[in-house]
Design an enzyme around this catalytic site. Sequence first.
Site, mmCIF file in Angstrom:
data_model
loop_
_atom_site.group_PDB
_atom_site.id
_atom_site.type_symbol
_atom_site.label_atom_id
_atom_site.label_comp_id
_atom_site.label_asym_id
_atom_site.label_seq_id
_atom_site.Cartn_x
_atom_site.Cartn_y
_atom_site.Cartn_z
ATOM 1 N N GLN A 187 98.245 -99.414 65.957
ATOM 2 C CA GLN A 187 98.857 -99.851 64.689
ATOM 3 C C GLN A 187 97.825 -100.771 64.036
ATOM 4 O O GLN A 187 97.704 -101.932 64.402
ATOM 5 C CB GLN A 187 100.180 -100.587 64.949
ATOM 6 C CG GLN A 187 100.762 -101.303 63.731
ATOM 7 C CD GLN A 187 100.959 -100.415 62.516
ATOM 8 O OE1 GLN A 187 101.471 -99.300 62.613
ATOM 9 N NE2 GLN A 187 100.505 -100.867 61.354
ATOM 10 N N GLU B 11 103.060 -101.187 48.577
ATOM 11 C CA GLU B 11 104.469 -101.084 48.993
ATOM 12 C C GLU B 11 105.453 -101.030 47.825
ATOM 13 O O GLU B 11 106.475 -100.355 47.913
ATOM 14 C CB GLU B 11 104.827 -102.211 49.961
ATOM 15 C CG GLU B 11 104.038 -102.165 51.275
ATOM 16 C CD GLU B 11 104.226 -100.883 52.094
ATOM 17 O OE1 GLU B 11 105.190 -100.129 51.835
ATOM 18 O OE2 GLU B 11 103.388 -100.639 52.985
ATOM 19 N N ASP C 193 100.386 -110.610 58.893
ATOM 20 C CA ASP C 193 101.562 -110.343 59.737
ATOM 21 C C ASP C 193 102.605 -111.459 59.606
ATOM 22 O O ASP C 193 103.797 -111.226 59.762
ATOM 23 C CB ASP C 193 101.167 -110.242 61.220
ATOM 24 C CG ASP C 193 100.423 -108.949 61.522
ATOM 25 O OD1 ASP C 193 100.609 -107.971 60.775
ATOM 26 O OD2 ASP C 193 99.663 -108.930 62.509
ATOM 27 N N HIS D 295 109.560 -92.516 52.318
ATOM 28 C CA HIS D 295 108.696 -93.667 52.086
ATOM 29 C C HIS D 295 107.281 -93.422 52.625
ATOM 30 O O HIS D 295 106.295 -93.554 51.894
ATOM 31 C CB HIS D 295 109.314 -94.916 52.731
ATOM 32 C CG HIS D 295 108.497 -96.153 52.541
ATOM 33 N ND1 HIS D 295 108.737 -97.075 51.546
ATOM 34 C CD2 HIS D 295 107.421 -96.614 53.214
ATOM 35 C CE1 HIS D 295 107.847 -98.048 51.617
ATOM 36 N NE2 HIS D 295 107.031 -97.794 52.629
ATOM 37 N N GLU D 296 107.200 -93.038 53.891
ATOM 38 C CA GLU D 296 105.863 -92.866 54.492
ATOM 39 C C GLU D 296 105.113 -91.716 53.827
ATOM 40 O O GLU D 296 103.902 -91.785 53.636
ATOM 41 C CB GLU D 296 105.965 -92.665 56.004
ATOM 42 C CG GLU D 296 106.722 -93.762 56.769
ATOM 43 C CD GLU D 296 106.323 -95.173 56.419
ATOM 44 O OE1 GLU D 296 105.186 -95.401 55.938
ATOM 45 O OE2 GLU D 296 107.157 -96.092 56.589
ATOM 46 N N TYR E 129 107.911 -105.115 48.539
ATOM 47 C CA TYR E 129 108.522 -103.785 48.443
ATOM 48 C C TYR E 129 109.489 -103.741 47.264
ATOM 49 O O TYR E 129 109.354 -102.959 46.348
ATOM 50 C CB TYR E 129 109.323 -103.461 49.719
ATOM 51 C CG TYR E 129 108.496 -103.206 50.949
ATOM 52 C CD1 TYR E 129 107.812 -104.240 51.584
ATOM 53 C CD2 TYR E 129 108.412 -101.940 51.509
ATOM 54 C CE1 TYR E 129 107.071 -104.007 52.732
ATOM 55 C CE2 TYR E 129 107.673 -101.701 52.660
ATOM 56 C CZ TYR E 129 107.007 -102.737 53.273
ATOM 57 O OH TYR E 129 106.282 -102.501 54.399
ATOM 58 N N MET F 42 104.842 -95.892 59.842
ATOM 59 C CA MET F 42 103.496 -96.235 59.381
ATOM 60 C C MET F 42 102.832 -94.974 58.850
ATOM 61 O O MET F 42 102.801 -93.954 59.540
ATOM 62 C CB MET F 42 102.684 -96.844 60.543
ATOM 63 C CG MET F 42 101.231 -97.129 60.200
ATOM 64 S SD MET F 42 101.096 -98.453 58.942
ATOM 65 C CE MET F 42 99.589 -97.930 58.113
ATOM 66 N N GLU F 43 102.312 -95.113 57.633
ATOM 67 C CA GLU F 43 101.855 -93.948 56.870
ATOM 68 C C GLU F 43 100.480 -93.445 57.269
ATOM 69 O O GLU F 43 99.669 -93.118 56.407
ATOM 70 C CB GLU F 43 101.872 -94.315 55.382
ATOM 71 C CG GLU F 43 100.834 -95.386 54.946
ATOM 72 C CD GLU F 43 101.299 -96.831 55.062
ATOM 73 O OE1 GLU F 43 102.187 -97.106 55.889
ATOM 74 O OE2 GLU F 43 100.755 -97.677 54.333
ATOM 75 N N GLY G 129 109.340 -99.507 61.266
ATOM 76 C CA GLY G 129 110.133 -98.293 61.126
ATOM 77 C C GLY G 129 109.192 -97.098 61.067
ATOM 78 O O GLY G 129 109.356 -96.111 61.764
ATOM 79 N N HIS H 4 103.556 -92.729 50.552
ATOM 80 C CA HIS H 4 102.279 -93.442 50.717
ATOM 81 C C HIS H 4 101.074 -92.504 50.648
ATOM 82 O O HIS H 4 99.962 -92.953 50.375
ATOM 83 C CB HIS H 4 102.245 -94.150 52.074
ATOM 84 C CG HIS H 4 102.798 -95.537 52.069
ATOM 85 N ND1 HIS H 4 102.317 -96.537 51.233
ATOM 86 C CD2 HIS H 4 103.754 -96.119 52.833
ATOM 87 C CE1 HIS H 4 102.979 -97.662 51.487
ATOM 88 N NE2 HIS H 4 103.867 -97.443 52.445
HETATM 89 N N1 BES Z 1 102.905 -99.612 55.773
HETATM 90 C C1 BES Z 1 104.201 -100.024 56.163
HETATM 91 C C2 BES Z 1 104.254 -100.677 57.517
HETATM 92 C C3 BES Z 1 103.365 -101.891 57.653
HETATM 93 C C4 BES Z 1 103.252 -102.822 56.633
HETATM 94 C C5 BES Z 1 102.666 -102.091 58.824
HETATM 95 C C6 BES Z 1 102.428 -103.935 56.795
HETATM 96 C C7 BES Z 1 101.844 -103.192 58.970
HETATM 97 C C8 BES Z 1 101.730 -104.111 57.954
HETATM 98 C C9 BES Z 1 105.182 -98.846 56.133
HETATM 99 O O1 BES Z 1 104.935 -97.948 55.112
HETATM 100 C C10 BES Z 1 106.545 -99.410 55.855
HETATM 101 O O2 BES Z 1 106.704 -100.008 54.849
HETATM 102 N N2 BES Z 1 107.502 -99.207 56.754
HETATM 103 C C11 BES Z 1 108.858 -99.683 56.586
HETATM 104 C C12 BES Z 1 109.803 -98.575 56.270
HETATM 105 C C13 BES Z 1 110.206 -98.424 54.850
HETATM 106 C C14 BES Z 1 111.300 -97.379 54.705
HETATM 107 C C15 BES Z 1 110.568 -99.672 54.134
HETATM 108 C C16 BES Z 1 109.310 -100.281 57.916
HETATM 109 O O3 BES Z 1 108.605 -100.107 58.901
HETATM 110 O O4 BES Z 1 110.360 -100.888 57.924
HETATM 111 ZN ZN ZN Z 2 105.323 -98.740 53.195
#
Ligand code: BES
Ligand code: ZN
Length: 590
Positions: free
Chosen positions: A126, A307, A364, A284-285, A372, A259-260, A257, A288
């Site tokens: 990741q 996002e 993080d 969503h993914e 978002y 990762m794209e 949830g 991206h």
């Molecule tokens: N790219 C993100 C996950 C992410 C963001 C990983 C920042 C590390 C750092 C992914 O596209 C995402 O937004 N996932 C969401 C799901 C979405 C339906 C809102 C999640 O994991 O909750």
């Molecule tokens: Zn995302």
Amino acid sequence: MKFSDPHSYTDSEQGKIAHIQFWIDVDFSAKVLKIKATYRLEKPVSGSFFLDTRDLNITRVYKDDQEIPWEIDQHDSIVGDRLHLKDLDGLSEFTIEMTTSPGASALQWVTPKQTAGGEHPFLYSQCQSIHARSIFPCQDSPSVRFTYEATVEVQRPLVAVMAAEHIETEHLEKTSQYRYRMPQPIPSYLFGIAVGNLAFEELGPRTGVYSEPEIIESAVWEFAENEQTLIEAEKLFGPYLWDRYDVLILPPSFPYGGMENPRLTFLTPSCILGDRSRANLVSHELAHAWTGNLVTNATWEDFWLNEGWTTYAESRITEVIEGDEYSQLYASIRRNGMLKVMERFGMDSDKTCLKYSQRGIDPDEVFSVIPYEKGASFILQLEKSVGREVFDAFIKKYIATFSFQSLTTEGFISFLERELPEAIKNVDIDEWLYAPGYPESAPALSSSLFDEVKARIDAYESGTLPDSHQIADWVPDQIRLFLLMLPERIPVEDCRQLESIFNLKDSHNYFMINRFYQIAVQSGYQDVLPGIERMVGSDGRMVTLAMIFRTMVNEEWTRDEARPMFERHRDKHHPTTVAVIEGILNKAGL
Ligand code: BES
Ligand code: ZN
């Protein structure tokens, strides 16, 4: 002014990586990757060249049989260690040999016990936002793109997958060698690799699913509509340029949830609910693939460009596939959730702004739904100000113009000024981007599915609980919204009633019951503790875990339970998740 990324040592004036050739040997017993990587640069470089690294054990840097002098000459707890290659003399290629550390922040080494099958180990990466540097030295800034090829050697019968194109597999006596290549240039955070006992099933001509064989059947059912989603997305955003769209179901410790990763979205297994209710995760993914993977935020300060745009794009897909009523219901879930987060941060906190300085801040640490939903509301506001037809043409032009490029927030505004001057006139751009809180002018949402929920909330507030037949045909997201709209604290007896009315007791839908657990803890409903513990042991998503631990440390009756409960499950979770929960417990003095 010279472009700089606060989360990277990259100095693009020195030069840029164009291509990397990897040889990766996966060693599960030592929990390390042994890597040899040959880097090709865009053009010859002289003098110094800086690369981002973290916790890497670098053994050699050379070109042919010529050693290249190097030094780790800067350390930073967030940005990591600067690898300084020295005295380059018009060099356009070099090789680095290295081993990752067992604690590499991008890698999760999952023991057989923690997989669905229980027999084979599992590894996944990741990299977003700044973890690719713990796998290989790179210009770990989303402003730099490169192509790559990789040979990955694993013990048989394990399978290696990458977020790239599969070229061939060679089975040797004890090992298999998987060859991949990524012909489209990607930023480092989209590097993705996983190894495990993996099965594959086709879903459609361009779509498929990888998972452990034990769960492949339920995964195939859950994601059967992916091909159609891809077709609809192309109509909205233009041609899909990544050839295939596969999904990979990870073990439960996966901290997000989804990762794209290009060509291969990584997904949490907790989205397999047997009712396709988390289809939006794939929308969503997949979205991206255009907003994020083609048009990429230039730095993590511009994260909302990835996002916010993707959340907007996701809701456009949802609207086509599931209809406007559901799409707006889901938007109100997001908005409700976001407003709660804003209240927690404080409405005037920097963290509620779409863009603010993140120098010295770990991405993080500040990850939240604000970029978002506030981002998506801003894009929706732009759409409303010019009308959908004009805006749809703008979307396609935006993507076509910046494909395979990185963009800053300011770059986006210049494009907007050029292409949609009317939107600039009608929308308070500065308020949306740079002011804290949520603008009053945000577009209103409306949905009869929402109205049904609101009616039950109003009734609850005047003393009447919903009864089972009133909510009999509710979709899970209506229950989720109902829970989101409830007061933070309610009588214990109401907790018990709601648990039974909505059938929450044995639910595995952690996307929904996490909010019930939050209210229950705040309300002192003690019977939920075993359920919470089951969630803590089985859902690895960072947002879920952070929310429940934050809630538990804030309530007198659960405060002392938080640390021991975390310790009982800590080994199951991802290093990033563990760091975030540790932060919450430490801050609470636990
Ligand atoms: N790219 C993100 C996950 C992410 C963001 C990983 C920042 C590390 C750092 C992914 O596209 C995402 O937004 N996932 C969401 C799901 C979405 C339906 C809102 C999640 O994991 O909750
Ligand atoms: Zn995302």
